[in-house]
Design an enzyme around this catalytic site. Structure first.
Site, PDB file in Angstrom:
ATOM      1  N   GLY A  56       0.847  -1.198   0.000  1.00 54.79           N
ATOM      2  CA  GLY A  56       0.000   0.000   0.000  1.00 54.79           C
ATOM      3  C   GLY A  56       0.877   1.241   0.000  1.00 54.79           C
ATOM      4  O   GLY A  56       1.142   1.819   1.048  1.00 54.79           O
ATOM      5  N   HIS A  57       1.383   1.597  -1.172  1.00 53.95           N
ATOM      6  CA  HIS A  57       2.259   2.766  -1.287  1.00 53.95           C
ATOM      7  C   HIS A  57       2.402   3.169  -2.753  1.00 53.95           C
ATOM      8  O   HIS A  57       1.950   2.430  -3.648  1.00 53.95           O
ATOM      9  CB  HIS A  57       3.634   2.474  -0.658  1.00 53.95           C
ATOM     10  CG  HIS A  57       4.404   1.379  -1.322  1.00 53.95           C
ATOM     11  ND1 HIS A  57       4.701   0.184  -0.710  1.00 53.95           N
ATOM     12  CD2 HIS A  57       4.943   1.296  -2.556  1.00 53.95           C
ATOM     13  CE1 HIS A  57       5.398  -0.582  -1.527  1.00 53.95           C
ATOM     14  NE2 HIS A  57       5.537   0.068  -2.665  1.00 53.95           N
TER      15      HIS A  57
END
Ligand code: TYD
Length: 141
Positions: A56-57
């Site tokens: 999640g980035h």
């Protein structure tokens, strides 16, 4: 800090060459010959527990080619305005993720291996790990 204007339409699945062999196939990625970029780093995710979500980035500069070397998983791409989900399930397909795209990897099958070919060496300062920070960086918030 260089801001990249990119959207999910810049992230496509590329088919890599597959050398058929009755004893087992081979796919090669070679700098200078293979597209879309030269590789400076390879990493892979494995032994991922069912139900886990990874990655999640977003990255500010890094280009990545994500390959399901074994098994399958879904990559959720988010450019701050639109999202799309790509299922990867063949070792000769690579999903190009350009800079400025928020990505998550979900729905790992049992034994899946997520191989990532990366255009740069590891740089913790190239990460946007907070979605609000990502939207601000994209000038969307
Ligand atoms: P991270 O990129 O946060 O994984 P994900 O977003 O997929 O959950 O990386 C997890 C850890 O591994 C983090 O402590 C940094 C380290 N790491 C490296 O040291 N080198 C690398 O090339 C990568 C990708 C991660």
């Amino acid at each position: 800090m260089k801001r990249v204007i990119s959207d999910i339409h810049n992230c496509n699945v590329v088919e890599m060459e597959k050398n058929h062999n009755p004893a087992g196939n081979i796919t090669v990625y070679q700098n200078g010959t293979s597209q879309p970029f030269d590789v400076k780093r390879v990493y892979y995710l494995y032994d991922v527990p069912g139900g886990s979500e990874r990655g999640g980035h977003a990255h500010m500069e890094l280009h990545q080619l994500i390959v399901a070397a074994s098994g399958s998983f879904d990559v959720i791409l988010d450019d701050g305005r639109n999202k799309k989900i790509i299922q990867l399930n063949r070792p000769y397909f690579g999903l190009l993720v350009v800079p400025g795209i928020w990505r998550e990897i979900v729905n790992f099958s049992s034994g899946a291996i997520c191989l990532v070919l990366a255009s740069e060496k590891y740089n913790p300062h190239d990460y946007l790990r907070d979605h609000d920070e990502f939207l601000k960086w994209k000038s969307l918030k």
